[in-house]
Design an enzyme around this catalytic site. Structure first.
Site, mmCIF file in Angstrom:
data_model
loop_
_atom_site.group_PDB
_atom_site.id
_atom_site.type_symbol
_atom_site.label_atom_id
_atom_site.label_comp_id
_atom_site.label_asym_id
_atom_site.label_seq_id
_atom_site.Cartn_x
_atom_site.Cartn_y
_atom_site.Cartn_z
ATOM 1 N N LYS A 19 67.276 48.771 63.293
ATOM 2 C CA LYS A 19 66.793 49.926 62.519
ATOM 3 C C LYS A 19 65.482 49.489 61.886
ATOM 4 C CE LYS A 19 67.577 52.836 58.528
ATOM 5 N NZ LYS A 19 68.420 53.146 57.361
ATOM 6 N N ASN A 24 75.251 56.205 53.879
ATOM 7 C CA ASN A 24 75.636 54.995 53.161
ATOM 8 C C ASN A 24 75.989 55.300 51.717
ATOM 9 O OD1 ASN A 24 75.923 52.469 51.967
ATOM 10 N ND2 ASN A 24 74.068 51.616 52.772
#
Lengths: 66, 255
Positions: free
Chosen positions: B95, B204
């Protein structure tokens, strides 16, 4: 001789390889990466890579993050 | 099934590992979410005090790791971090996040494009975190990105899909999977992104800081499944004017 690991000065006996260094500082060799003077040293070279006086070592590991 | 690069995923919910109150809760919540891809960050090992092993529980659960380059302020730093991540975690998945400004953590589009080109050439499977910019997303696709990860709103803000209309354009135009990342604050935000046709979402903070992260992980899992199913079933058109769904009361005329 003296080397730096993550900006911390430590004294080690010579000669010493990266593999041996990890053992001395009590760190696992899984899940970590090493660079010497900002040059990344891949795992399969840790046993052969001998450290020199004044080397700056970066030891990183995975941590929690998004 | 969702395919990114050489991997297929049965869950379209990706999760992060940050901000959980303990690694046990993190690992329980991630397992409950059904997520098969989780992000991780890198840090320098603290030689005096370092015991937080979060890797083993994730690996033993068979979850794929997606290291990020958080902390990188430009392409050069991101490429260095990517190589360290590949060494540490033995994965070429990445990422890519480059955010020089710590206040809003908004991604730098120019450095991200440069790094994507370079890292793709180096064999990384690059998933760049970017603003919801449709033009940039096409450039990233051409540069070899495996997916794009446009933001809904700033990281950790829980503000939801502030970029909705731009995400719609990105989804319409993209030839690679679109993973809506950042700012998703509630399961309804995640469901909305999936209804819009996003290929996956990354969540998240909303799970990690919840009072009950395991329950919240399940709520997100269900929302993502529901949203995806609705997208596949085909949503009806919107209109300001009423469209009768009952035959009104025409039978009253005969009375």
């Amino acid at each position: 001789m003296q080397i730096m690991i993550n900006n911390q000065l430590i004294e080690v006996d010579t000669p010493i390889t990266l593999q041996q260094l990890l053992k001395i500082i009590n760190q696992p060799d899984k899940g970590v990466a090493l660079a010497v003077n900002r040059q990344i040293i891949s795992r399969n070279q840790w046993q052969a890579h001998t450290l020199l006086e004044g080397d700056q070592i970066t030891l990183i590991k995975a941590t929690a993050g998004g | 099934m969702l395919t990114i690069a050489d991997k297929t995923f049965s869950s379209r919910l990706f999760t992060g590992t940050g901000k959980f109150s303990s690694s046990q809760i993190m690992s329980d919540a991630i397992k409950a979410s059904g997520s098969e891809l989780v992000t991780m960050a890198l840090k320098r090992v603290d030689l005096n005090n370092d015991q937080d092993d979060i890797l083993d529980p994730l690996l033993s659960a068979g979850i794929n790791l997606l290291p990020n380059t958080s902390g990188a302020r430009n392409a050069e730093e991101a490429i260095y971090a990517a190589q360290l991540a590949r060494e540490a975690l033995q994965t070429n998945w990445l990422k890519l996040e480059i955010h020089p400004d710590p206040k809003y953590l908004l991604p730098d589009p120019i450095e991200t494009l440069k790094a994507t080109e370079k890292l793709s050439e180096m064999g990384f499977i690059v998933m760049p975190y970017v603003h919801a910019d449709p033009v940039l997303c096409k450039y990233l696709e051409e540069a070899g990105a495996a997916s794009v990860m446009p933001l809904g709103s700033p990281i950790g803000s829980n503000l939801g899909l502030k970029t909705k209309e731009f995400l719609d354009i990105i989804i319409e135009q993209s030839g690679i999977p679109v993973v809506v990342d950042a700012g998703i604050g509630s399961p309804s935000d995640a469901a909305k992104a999936m209804e819009m046709g996003a290929d996956a979402v990354l969540v998240n903070t909303a799970i990690a800081v919840s009072r009950d992260p395991v329950s919240m992980a399940i709520a997100f899992k269900e929302a993502v499944t529901a949203g995806r199913r609705a997208y596949e079933a085909g949503l009806g058109n919107c209109s300001l004017q009423a469209q009768a769904s009952s035959p009104l009361t025409a039978f009253l005329d005969v009375l």
